[in-house]
Design a protein around this motif. Structure first.
Motif, PDB file in Angstrom:
ATOM      1  N   SER A 268      82.457  -2.325  50.773  1.00 40.47           N
ATOM      2  CA  SER A 268      83.807  -1.899  50.379  1.00 40.47           C
ATOM      3  C   SER A 268      84.239  -0.660  51.139  1.00 40.47           C
ATOM      4  O   SER A 268      85.397  -0.556  51.570  1.00 40.47           O
TER       5      SER A 268
ATOM      6  N   SER B 284      87.422  -0.955  53.667  1.00 41.47           N
ATOM      7  CA  SER B 284      88.604  -0.206  53.236  1.00 41.47           C
ATOM      8  C   SER B 284      88.829   1.058  54.059  1.00 41.47           C
ATOM      9  O   SER B 284      89.771   1.799  53.781  1.00 41.47           O
TER      10      SER B 284
ATOM     11  N   LEU C  94      89.162   3.413  48.938  1.00 34.83           N
ATOM     12  CA  LEU C  94      88.988   2.499  47.823  1.00 34.83           C
ATOM     13  C   LEU C  94      88.936   3.269  46.519  1.00 34.83           C
ATOM     14  O   LEU C  94      88.695   4.474  46.501  1.00 34.83           O
TER      15      LEU C  94
ATOM     16  N   SER D 249      87.096   2.915  42.623  1.00 35.54           N
ATOM     17  CA  SER D 249      85.984   2.225  41.977  1.00 35.54           C
ATOM     18  C   SER D 249      86.017   2.471  40.476  1.00 35.54           C
ATOM     19  O   SER D 249      86.422   3.538  40.027  1.00 35.54           O
TER      20      SER D 249
ATOM     21  N   HIS E 285      85.157  -2.429  43.098  1.00 35.62           N
ATOM     22  CA  HIS E 285      85.770  -1.595  44.129  1.00 35.62           C
ATOM     23  C   HIS E 285      87.041  -2.292  44.586  1.00 35.62           C
ATOM     24  O   HIS E 285      87.032  -3.493  44.852  1.00 35.62           O
ATOM     25  N   GLU E 286      88.137  -1.539  44.675  1.00 34.78           N
ATOM     26  CA  GLU E 286      89.430  -2.124  45.004  1.00 34.78           C
ATOM     27  C   GLU E 286      90.127  -1.335  46.105  1.00 34.78           C
ATOM     28  O   GLU E 286      90.001  -0.122  46.181  1.00 34.78           O
ATOM     29  N   TRP E 287      90.867  -2.071  46.941  1.00 34.66           N
ATOM     30  CA  TRP E 287      91.678  -1.459  47.983  1.00 34.66           C
ATOM     31  C   TRP E 287      92.730  -2.455  48.440  1.00 34.66           C
ATOM     32  O   TRP E 287      92.663  -3.629  48.136  1.00 34.66           O
TER      33      TRP E 287
ATOM     34  N   ARG F 161      89.157  -6.971  45.939  1.00 40.17           N
ATOM     35  CA  ARG F 161      88.263  -6.545  44.859  1.00 40.17           C
ATOM     36  C   ARG F 161      86.864  -7.008  45.208  1.00 40.17           C
ATOM     37  O   ARG F 161      86.655  -8.161  45.542  1.00 40.17           O
TER      38      ARG F 161
END
Length: 92
Positions: free
Chosen positions: A17, A21, A25, A27, A38-40, A53
């Protein structure tokens, strides 16, 4: 569009991630407090505003696998096959 990815281990999910990213990101802990999510945002294929995700598994996964056609990594070309869209089936 949401792109969902699952890594083999929590530490691997974080590392991948961070790389994908470029360090941008966010988290949060998942429901089991072991595997974070974890998102971006970024581009994916022709979509300029995709949401990514990534999470991971913990322990051993015994009951899920690719369908037989895609279950042999020596015979599946990940560049030619759209592995992100292949459904998995539950094995009993």
């Amino acid at each position: 569009m949401i792109i969902f990815m699952v890594a083999e281990k929590p530490s691997l999910a974080l590392s991948i991630s961070q790389i994908l990213s470029n360090g941008s990101l966010s988290s949060r802990k998942g429901f089991n407090n072991v595997c974070s999510v974890h998102e971006w945002s970024g581009k994916f294929q022709s979509n300029p505003s995709a949401r990514f995700r990534m999470t991971s598994v913990a322990g051993h996964v015994f009951g899920i696998d690719f369908i037989p056609r895609y279950n042999n990594w020596d015979k599946v070309d990940p560049v030619r096959e759209d592995l992100l869209l292949i459904l998995v089936e539950i094995l009993n």
